[in-house]
Write a protein that holds these residues in place. Structure first.
Motif, PDB file in Angstrom:
ATOM      1  N   ASN A   1      -4.207  28.578  24.499  1.00 56.03           N
ATOM      2  CA  ASN A   1      -4.042  28.920  23.086  1.00 56.03           C
ATOM      3  C   ASN A   1      -4.781  30.233  22.846  1.00 56.03           C
ATOM      4  OD1 ASN A   1      -4.342  29.143  20.223  1.00 56.03           O
ATOM      5  ND2 ASN A   1      -4.012  26.940  20.021  1.00 56.03           N
ATOM      6  N   LYS A   2      -4.043  31.349  22.915  1.00 58.53           N
ATOM      7  CA  LYS A   2      -4.662  32.664  22.791  1.00 58.53           C
ATOM      8  C   LYS A   2      -5.251  32.888  21.403  1.00 58.53           C
ATOM      9  CE  LYS A   2      -1.823  35.009  26.256  1.00 58.53           C
ATOM     10  NZ  LYS A   2      -0.916  36.152  26.517  1.00 58.53           N
ATOM     11  N   LYS A   3      -4.623  32.289  20.397  1.00 60.24           N
ATOM     12  CA  LYS A   3      -5.103  32.483  19.029  1.00 60.24           C
ATOM     13  C   LYS A   3      -6.509  31.910  18.862  1.00 60.24           C
ATOM     14  CE  LYS A   3      -3.678  31.826  14.212  1.00 60.24           C
ATOM     15  NZ  LYS A   3      -2.642  31.254  13.306  1.00 60.24           N
ATOM     16  N   LYS A   4      -6.727  30.710  19.436  1.00 60.49           N
ATOM     17  CA  LYS A   4      -8.048  30.091  19.338  1.00 60.49           C
ATOM     18  C   LYS A   4      -8.979  30.535  20.462  1.00 60.49           C
ATOM     19  CE  LYS A   4      -6.685  25.854  16.914  1.00 60.49           C
ATOM     20  NZ  LYS A   4      -6.720  24.369  16.939  1.00 60.49           N
ATOM     21  N   GLY A   5      -8.400  31.143  21.500  1.00 58.66           N
ATOM     22  CA  GLY A   5      -9.224  31.583  22.623  1.00 58.66           C
ATOM     23  C   GLY A   5      -9.747  30.428  23.454  1.00 58.66           C
ATOM     24  N   VAL A   6      -8.858  29.456  23.762  1.00 61.30           N
ATOM     25  CA  VAL A   6      -9.286  28.291  24.524  1.00 61.30           C
ATOM     26  C   VAL A   6      -8.145  27.810  25.418  1.00 61.30           C
ATOM     27  CG1 VAL A   6      -8.574  26.702  22.695  1.00 61.30           C
ATOM     28  CG2 VAL A   6     -10.344  25.991  24.313  1.00 61.30           C
ATOM     29  N   ILE A   7      -8.492  27.245  26.560  1.00 65.84           N
ATOM     30  CA  ILE A   7      -7.519  26.655  27.481  1.00 65.84           C
ATOM     31  C   ILE A   7      -7.740  25.149  27.480  1.00 65.84           C
ATOM     32  CG2 ILE A   7      -6.698  26.532  29.865  1.00 65.84           C
ATOM     33  CD1 ILE A   7      -7.642  29.372  30.270  1.00 65.84           C
ATOM     34  N   TYR A   8      -6.699  24.388  27.114  1.00 65.45           N
ATOM     35  CA  TYR A   8      -6.803  22.942  27.026  1.00 65.45           C
ATOM     36  C   TYR A   8      -6.265  22.279  28.293  1.00 65.45           C
ATOM     37  CZ  TYR A   8      -7.489  23.611  21.979  1.00 65.45           C
ATOM     38  OH  TYR A   8      -7.957  23.995  20.751  1.00 65.45           O
ATOM     39  N   LEU A   9      -6.812  21.093  28.595  1.00 63.73           N
ATOM     40  CA  LEU A   9      -6.269  20.229  29.639  1.00 63.73           C
ATOM     41  C   LEU A   9      -5.434  19.165  28.939  1.00 63.73           C
ATOM     42  CD1 LEU A   9      -6.305  19.358  32.683  1.00 63.73           C
ATOM     43  CD2 LEU A   9      -8.143  17.783  32.044  1.00 63.73           C
ATOM     44  N   GLU A  10      -4.127  19.138  29.221  1.00 66.27           N
ATOM     45  CA  GLU A  10      -3.205  18.245  28.524  1.00 66.27           C
ATOM     46  C   GLU A  10      -2.536  17.287  29.500  1.00 66.27           C
ATOM     47  OE1 GLU A  10      -0.219  19.404  25.147  1.00 66.27           O
ATOM     48  OE2 GLU A  10       0.881  19.476  27.047  1.00 66.27           O
ATOM     49  N   SER A  11      -2.425  16.028  29.124  1.00 61.89           N
ATOM     50  CA  SER A  11      -1.740  15.050  29.969  1.00 61.89           C
ATOM     51  C   SER A  11      -0.229  15.286  29.893  1.00 61.89           C
ATOM     52  CB  SER A  11      -2.069  13.622  29.515  1.00 61.89           C
ATOM     53  OG  SER A  11      -1.693  13.433  28.160  1.00 61.89           O
ATOM     54  N   THR A  12       0.456  15.111  31.003  1.00 56.13           N
ATOM     55  CA  THR A  12       1.909  15.318  31.047  1.00 56.13           C
ATOM     56  C   THR A  12       2.670  13.998  31.086  1.00 56.13           C
ATOM     57  OG1 THR A  12       1.815  15.479  33.458  1.00 56.13           O
ATOM     58  CG2 THR A  12       1.674  17.537  32.202  1.00 56.13           C
ATOM     59  N   GLN A  13       1.945  12.881  31.163  1.00 55.23           N
ATOM     60  CA  GLN A  13       2.565  11.567  31.239  1.00 55.23           C
ATOM     61  C   GLN A  13       1.539  10.513  30.835  1.00 55.23           C
ATOM     62  OE1 GLN A  13       3.191  12.078  35.519  1.00 55.23           O
ATOM     63  NE2 GLN A  13       1.876  10.310  35.883  1.00 55.23           N
ATOM     64  N   LYS A  14       1.967   9.260  30.733  1.00 54.23           N
ATOM     65  CA  LYS A  14       1.021   8.182  30.485  1.00 54.23           C
ATOM     66  C   LYS A  14       0.169   7.998  31.728  1.00 54.23           C
ATOM     67  CE  LYS A  14       3.716   5.485  27.140  1.00 54.23           C
ATOM     68  NZ  LYS A  14       4.346   4.176  26.865  1.00 54.23           N
ATOM     69  N   ILE A  15      -1.131   7.885  31.543  1.00 54.43           N
ATOM     70  CA  ILE A  15      -2.045   7.760  32.671  1.00 54.43           C
ATOM     71  C   ILE A  15      -2.837   6.469  32.525  1.00 54.43           C
ATOM     72  CG2 ILE A  15      -3.863   8.874  34.014  1.00 54.43           C
ATOM     73  CD1 ILE A  15      -3.105  11.506  32.659  1.00 54.43           C
ATOM     74  N   LYS A  16      -2.875   5.680  33.574  1.00 48.27           N
ATOM     75  CA  LYS A  16      -3.561   4.399  33.535  1.00 48.27           C
ATOM     76  C   LYS A  16      -5.081   4.574  33.499  1.00 48.27           C
ATOM     77  CE  LYS A  16       0.034   1.847  36.036  1.00 48.27           C
ATOM     78  NZ  LYS A  16       0.319   1.023  37.230  1.00 48.27           N
ATOM     79  N   LYS A  17      -5.753   3.498  33.173  1.00 48.39           N
ATOM     80  CA  LYS A  17      -7.214   3.478  33.138  1.00 48.39           C
ATOM     81  C   LYS A  17      -7.789   3.670  34.537  1.00 48.39           C
ATOM     82  CE  LYS A  17     -11.004   0.398  31.732  1.00 48.39           C
ATOM     83  NZ  LYS A  17     -11.326  -0.948  31.193  1.00 48.39           N
ATOM     84  N   LYS A  18      -8.875   4.412  34.638  1.00 43.84           N
ATOM     85  CA  LYS A  18      -9.587   4.654  35.896  1.00 43.84           C
ATOM     86  C   LYS A  18      -8.705   5.339  36.937  1.00 43.84           C
ATOM     87  CE  LYS A  18     -12.917   0.883  35.334  1.00 43.84           C
ATOM     88  NZ  LYS A  18     -13.523  -0.332  35.939  1.00 43.84           N
ATOM     89  N   ARG A  19      -7.894   6.298  36.501  1.00 41.54           N
ATOM     90  CA  ARG A  19      -7.090   7.099  37.421  1.00 41.54           C
ATOM     91  C   ARG A  19      -7.595   8.535  37.417  1.00 41.54           C
ATOM     92  NH1 ARG A  19      -2.344   4.737  39.399  1.00 41.54           N
ATOM     93  NH2 ARG A  19      -2.883   2.552  39.672  1.00 41.54           N
TER      94      ARG A  19
END
Length: 343
Positions: free
Chosen positions: A151-169
């Motif tokens: 996000n260049k406007k906010k000046g930050v790089i986010y880590l985003e999930s691309t799918q449902k992720i189970k617990k403790k993965r």
């Protein structure tokens, strides 16, 4: 290279600031912040839903794991670390230096007066982003389940999930093509490739030189035994763990790889028992927390351990009358034992 620290509030150095530093006699002009404000703002408003601990990749160090089940397209963390603005010459010098570029992510390369990058953190710091500690699943039986969004406007790089992720993965994302991996050969499997090779998966993974994983629920013996190559039981459990085949297809040899005190072992053991091709003259029950499912007639209990699973069907006695009680879905408790009831 000399790094000249420079603190500024909005992390957007002006041309005059760069010019002033260069005129001071320092040819290697680098502007570096000490704190990443945009990332800190995100983490002050969003509780951390991930934890940093040992990676499931063999011989790797740290990895990032989920605390609970996560939905797709959720912002999990940030690529945190000092923000650095590099001139043209400095940028070339940094890219040639393997140590400098290892955790470097471009935030904005369109600045006329330089390129803005983030020097990713290399250790877990409370209240800071951990995206720089997420591993690439190269040469390992795992698939990318997150991605980096800038996000260049906010000046930050986010880590985003691309799918449902189970617990403790563990979380993974694919690194840049220019990243220098510490492996001689980088192999990235696709889900399509794995599905195609399910019948001979262990052979396929060994031929591809894919590293065996390090899964905490496995016994010490199993982790040692499967360290050098894939085996059929390990491939069977991997297919179940990654969701390629149903849990009821667990094999007895795959069950032996798991520690009996883990929840996944208990769930898979019950699935295994329910799907054994019993003859019509056998009875089976599951005893949980010393409360056995009642069966008609006299019975004798035998406790089965993981080593007995191979010959489980062979040890069932024959009987004339046919009484097949259904095995209901039960909540697993810590104190439990699987018992075979023979009249």
């Amino acid at each position: 290279m000399t790094i000249t620290p420079f603190n500024y509030a909005d992390y957007k150095p002006t041309r005059s600031q760069l010019k002033k530093l260069k005129e001071s006699g320092d040819e290697n002009c680098v502007l570096e912040t000490k704190q990443n404000l945009p990332a800190s703002t995100f983490h002050s408003k969003n509780p951390r839903e991930v934890v940093v601990k040992k990676s499931t990749i063999r011989d790797a160090n740290l990895g990032v794991h989920t605390k609970k089940k996560l939905q797709a397209f959720k912002l999990l963390s940030t690529y945190d670390g000092p923000i650095v603005t590099l001139g043209t010459q400095e940028r070339k010098a940094w890219l040639k230096n393997r140590n400098l570029r290892s955790h470097l992510k471009t935030l904005d390369g369109s600045l006329s007066n330089g390129t803005k990058v983030i020097k990713g953190l290399r250790k877990d710091i409370e209240g800071r982003g951990v995206a720089s500690l997420v591993n690439d699943p190269a040469n390992n039986f795992a698939f990318a389940n997150t991605k980096l969004v800038t996000n260049k406007k906010k000046g930050v790089i986010y880590l985003e999930s691309t799918q449902k992720i189970k617990k403790k993965r563990e979380l993974f994302y694919h690194y840049d093509k220019n990243f220098l991996f510490p492996f001689k050969r980088v192999v990235r499997l696709t889900r399509k490739e794995v599905k195609k090779n399910i019948p001979n998966l262990s052979t396929y993974l060994n031929d591809k030189k894919i590293k065996t994983p390090y899964w905490e629920e496995m016994t010490t013996k199993a982790l040692t035994h499967t360290r050098k190559k894939w085996t059929a039981p390990l491939a069977n459990y991997a297919l179940i763990r990654e969701g390629f085949i149903r849990k009821k297809k667990i094999t007895s040899d795959a069950l032996k790889l798991l520690r009996p005190d883990t929840k996944i072992y208990r769930k898979l053991l019950l699935r295994y028992i329910r799907n054994i091709p019993y003859k019509n003259d056998s009875l089976l029950t599951v005893q949980l927390n010393n409360e056995a499912i009642p069966l008609p007639g006299k019975s004798h209990s035998t406790v089965w351990t993981p080593s007995d699973l191979t010959n489980l069907t062979l040890k069932i006695k024959h009987r004339k009358e046919t009484i097949l009680p259904p095995i209901p879905k039960l909540s697993i408790k810590l104190d439990w034992v699987c018992s075979q009831i023979i009249e």
